[in-house]
Design an enzyme around this catalytic site. Structure first.
Site, short mmCIF file in Angstrom:
data_model
loop_
_atom_site.label_atom_id
_atom_site.label_comp_id
_atom_site.label_asym_id
_atom_site.label_seq_id
_atom_site.Cartn_x
_atom_site.Cartn_y
_atom_site.Cartn_z
N LYS A 54 0.84 -1.20 0.00
CA LYS A 54 0.00 0.00 0.00
C LYS A 54 0.89 1.27 0.00
CE LYS A 54 -3.63 -2.51 2.36
NZ LYS A 54 -4.22 -2.93 3.64
N GLN A 98 -3.81 -1.19 9.84
CA GLN A 98 -3.75 -2.55 9.30
C GLN A 98 -4.25 -3.55 10.34
OE1 GLN A 98 -2.82 -3.37 6.05
NE2 GLN A 98 -3.60 -5.38 6.62
N ASP A 121 -10.64 2.93 4.60
CA ASP A 121 -10.90 1.49 4.52
C ASP A 121 -12.41 1.22 4.45
OD1 ASP A 121 -8.96 -0.43 4.27
OD2 ASP A 121 -8.38 -0.41 6.38
#
Ligand code: NAD
Length: 304
Positions: A54, A98, A121
């Site tokens: 990412k 994460q 997200d």
């Protein structure tokens, strides 16, 4: 006849090219790049690999990328403070924590702490609620479901009126993709069945599907006789089934028996190289959209 491969890597490159141009345009208009912070707690190898992909993509697009790595014994309070700082930072437009987090940290509390308007997200309950309402209410679509929808649309798969069967009901894949594809509107309007571990005769549901989306996390769960001839198969599963000593990398497999399924399906996604790259592209898209909104608001505030 062998199925057409839906190449997630090629489609994601197409999207990233569009986002690179949009990033340059934002920089020109506002003098600022989209700002993304990636927060990793601990050293889970899979998480490290996801985060570094990412970060690399964000840097390639020209984002202002801030990487925050903390040891596994970081306290929940410390993590919440980092998130509060990012919420308040006007140069950060997207915050990614994460998952999974170490056991002593509540994922629920952490996700709730992220400003819903920087939740790129799309996991915050506020954004999942907006998704359920649909239309103009939507701020961020969760990345994997958005990637699945985008790859179906860009591959020309007809969803209007299609029978879609989703295997798996997680909050990050199964449930949101089922809601999204069942909404009224372009690239959706399908009749969706959401299946799970409580489903009786899973195979019979799968056999009805024009579009079969499998997100169970069980290697080889879907055998070729579960697939309607000519159907589109989206394999979300990423299962580590071994380790390649030569490359030093895990051997990955999806939830579908790819070689055999390719002989029955009309179109199919590979693992790796299918849904994974699309997920990253959608994270970048959410960050660019968030930056555009925040920068426009800041500019109008400055003028006011
Ligand atoms: P999860 O474990 O949270 O949920 C799995 C779901 O599958 C559950 O709802 C469960 O009811 C269902 N399920 C499990 N076994 C089943 C069975 N035998 N029959 C019917 N239903 C069954 O998983 P998740 O987070 O949604 O992830 C699913 C898979 O997708 C994993 O392999 C994960 O690694 C992968 N994944 C990939 C990406 C990507 O970007 N490529 C993103 C997210 C998840």
């Amino acid at each position: 006849m062998a199925a057409t491969i839906i190449d997630g890597l090629a489609l994601s490159r197409e999207i990233l090219d569009e986002l690179r141009a949009e990033t340059a345009q934002l920089k020109q208009q506002y003098g600022k790049a989209p700002g993304l912070v990636t927060i990793l707690v601990g050293d889970n190898p899979a998480s490290l690999s996801y985060v570094s992909r990412k970060v690399k993509t964000a840097l390639e697009l020209g984002f202002h990328e801030v990487q925050i790595n903390r040891p596994a014994d970081t306290s929940e309070e410390e993590l919440l403070q980092i998130i509060a700082d990012c919420n308040a930072d006007p140069d950060i437009h997207g915050i990614l924590v994460q998952l999974p987090l170490p056991r002593h940290i509540s994922e629920k509390r952490v996700l709730l702490a992220i400003d819903p308007d920087k939740d790129v997200d799309g996991f915050h309950p506020m954004n999942l609620g907006r998704l359920l309402v649909g239309g103009e209410s939507i701020t961020f679509l969760p990345c994997t479901p958005a990637g699945i929808q985008e790859m179906l649309v860009r591959s020309g798969v007809e969803l209007d009126g299609a029978d879609v069967v989703v295997v798996g009901r997680s909050n990050i894949v199964g449930k949101p993709v089922a809601v999204m594809l069942g909404q009224k509107g372009p690239g959706a309007n399908a009749t969706v069945t959401l299946t799970h571990t409580g489903t009786r005769d899973l195979a019979s549901h799968c056999r009805r599907a024009d579009v079969l989306i499998v997100a169970a996390g069980v290697a080889g769960l879907v055998s070729p006789d579960w697939i309607k001839p000519g159907a589109t198969v989206i394999d979300v599963g990423v299962n580590r089934i071994g380790f390649n000593e030569a490359t030093g990398k895990a051997i990955l497999s999806g939830d579908v028996d790819f070689a055999a399924a390719s002989q029955v399906a009309g179109r199919i996604t590979p693992v790796p190289g299918g849904v994974g790259p699309m997920t990253i592209a959608m994270l970048m898209r959410n960050t660019v959209r968030s930056a555009r909104k925040h920068l426009a608001e800041q500019a109008s505030g400055d003028r006011g």
